[in-house]
Design an enzyme around this catalytic site. Structure first.
Site, PDB file in Angstrom:
ATOM      1  N   ARG A   9      30.189  69.201  61.450  1.00 45.58           N
ATOM      2  CA  ARG A   9      30.106  69.509  60.133  1.00 45.58           C
ATOM      3  C   ARG A   9      28.762  70.117  59.771  1.00 45.58           C
ATOM      4  O   ARG A   9      27.906  70.496  60.726  1.00 45.58           O
ATOM      5  CB  ARG A   9      29.822  67.932  59.298  1.00 45.58           C
ATOM      6  N   ASN A  34      24.853  70.848  57.760  1.00 44.28           N
ATOM      7  CA  ASN A  34      23.776  69.720  57.596  1.00 44.28           C
ATOM      8  C   ASN A  34      22.831  70.197  56.405  1.00 44.28           C
ATOM      9  O   ASN A  34      22.769  69.780  55.408  1.00 44.28           O
ATOM     10  CB  ASN A  34      23.280  69.395  58.725  1.00 44.28           C
ATOM     11  N   GLU A  41      26.918  62.961  66.198  1.00 45.52           N
ATOM     12  CA  GLU A  41      25.567  63.190  66.744  1.00 45.52           C
ATOM     13  C   GLU A  41      25.405  62.890  68.199  1.00 45.52           C
ATOM     14  O   GLU A  41      24.327  62.185  68.529  1.00 45.52           O
ATOM     15  CB  GLU A  41      24.749  62.023  65.918  1.00 45.52           C
ATOM     16  N   ASN A  88      18.496  70.902  61.405  1.00 45.69           N
ATOM     17  CA  ASN A  88      17.883  70.781  60.281  1.00 45.69           C
ATOM     18  C   ASN A  88      16.663  71.899  59.902  1.00 45.69           C
ATOM     19  O   ASN A  88      16.579  72.769  60.727  1.00 45.69           O
ATOM     20  CB  ASN A  88      17.070  69.429  60.179  1.00 45.69           C
ATOM     21  N   ASP A 133      13.611  66.166  59.797  1.00 46.06           N
ATOM     22  CA  ASP A 133      14.638  66.303  58.943  1.00 46.06           C
ATOM     23  C   ASP A 133      14.318  67.448  58.051  1.00 46.06           C
ATOM     24  O   ASP A 133      13.987  68.501  58.577  1.00 46.06           O
ATOM     25  CB  ASP A 133      14.912  64.860  58.151  1.00 46.06           C
TER      26      ASP A 133
END
Length: 296
Positions: free
Chosen positions: A106, A108, A127, A153, A201
């Site tokens: 997917r 992010n 993950e 990220n 993140d």
């Protein structure tokens, strides 16, 4: 470090939305509104700058970021590529298939640069496998620029646009790349390795070139100077801080998303604001968020 002069206020909860995985926060200067998503909750959220006038839409898949386009519309990611999101009615129209052949992946995080190109990353939804990559979408096609990530990220760019920052979350490392005028990347090098707890993140860069990195599991956002030295932090009342965006008329209000994902029932009881949208004020303004340039 929380008393550093760049930090003017502690985070205030704007919307206790209870997002499973809040992400992709965007300050939309066009409408003076805040947009963000709940990836695992499959929802898009929008509110005014003060948290009022709230509206939410269901998404047909995992929506990980949303940006404003040059034609006035919105563009977001779903599991298999980029889509136009039609605010009126909440419809999703396919714009570009990306990694449609990798059902385990997917998307992010995404960021539009000053040239109007969208930088975004993919990741293994479980993950576990390094199937993630970094892409640049120029309005027509998506080009892969780096790969080998389990969880991507970032991405974000320096004020002069010559340095792109991108994070390998599980390695706890943020990289810097030289960005050429044609968008090409080179000279990948470590910028920051997180050692204070949590995982790096989403991020944003301020007008002084400092990089603000949210920490999942770290209860904070860190601020690093352009040499990678930590120069401040903002503490949160919940552990999983996922993404931030500078906004408001003066670009000195920071909006930040958080997540309930991965927290036990006991942790959720102790962190009632987990999954909320927060804001706080800073001394140094951020950089304006750009519009995605779409080909006619």
């Amino acid at each position: 470090m929380s008393g550093h002069p760049t930090i003017a206020s502690t985070p205030e909860c704007l919307w206790q939305v209870g997002a499973t995985l809040g992400e992709g926060v965007l300050w939309d200067a066009t409408s003076a509104q805040v947009w963000f998503v709940d990836i695992k909750g499959r929802r898009i959220h929008r509110c005014d700058a003060d948290g009022g006038e709230r509206k939410s839409w269901e998404a047909p898949g995992q929506v990980s970021f949303i940006v404003r386009a040059s034609d006035g519309g919105m563009v977001c990611s779903l599991d298999d590529g980029l889509y136009r999101f039609i605010e009126e009615g909440g419809a999703f129209e396919s714009l570009l298939a990306v990694e449609a052949d990798q059902p385990g992946n997917r998307f992010n995080d995404g960021h539009v640069d000053a040239a109007g190109a969208l930088w975004f990353g993919s990741m293994d939804d479980a993950e576990e496998q390094p199937t993630g990559a970094l892409y640049r979408f120029d309005g027509g096609k998506a080009e892969r620029h780096d790969d080998g990530y389990v969880i991507t990220n970032g991405p974000a760019l320096s004020p002069d646009g010559r340095t792109l920052y991108h994070t390998d979350t599980l390695e706890k490392r943020t990289y810097a790349f030289d960005r050429a005028t044609d968008g090409g990347l080179s000279n990948k090098r470590p910028f920051v390795e997180l050692k204070d707890g949590g995982y790096p993140d989403g991020m944003a860069v301020d007008a002084e070139g400092c990089v603000w990195i949210a920490t999942f599991g770290g209860w904070r956002i860190d601020r690093f100077d352009a040499q990678g030295r930590k120069v401040g932090e903002v503490r949160f009342p919940c552990a999983n801080v996922t993404k931030l965006a500078f906004g408001g008329e003066d670009l000195r209000t920071v909006y930040a998303t958080t997540a309930r994902k991965g927290l036990s029932n006991e942790e959720l009881a102790a962190q009632p604001l987990a999954g909320s949208l927060f804001s706080f004020r800073v001394e140094t303004p951020g950089l304006p968020q750009r519009l995605l340039r779409l080909e006619k």
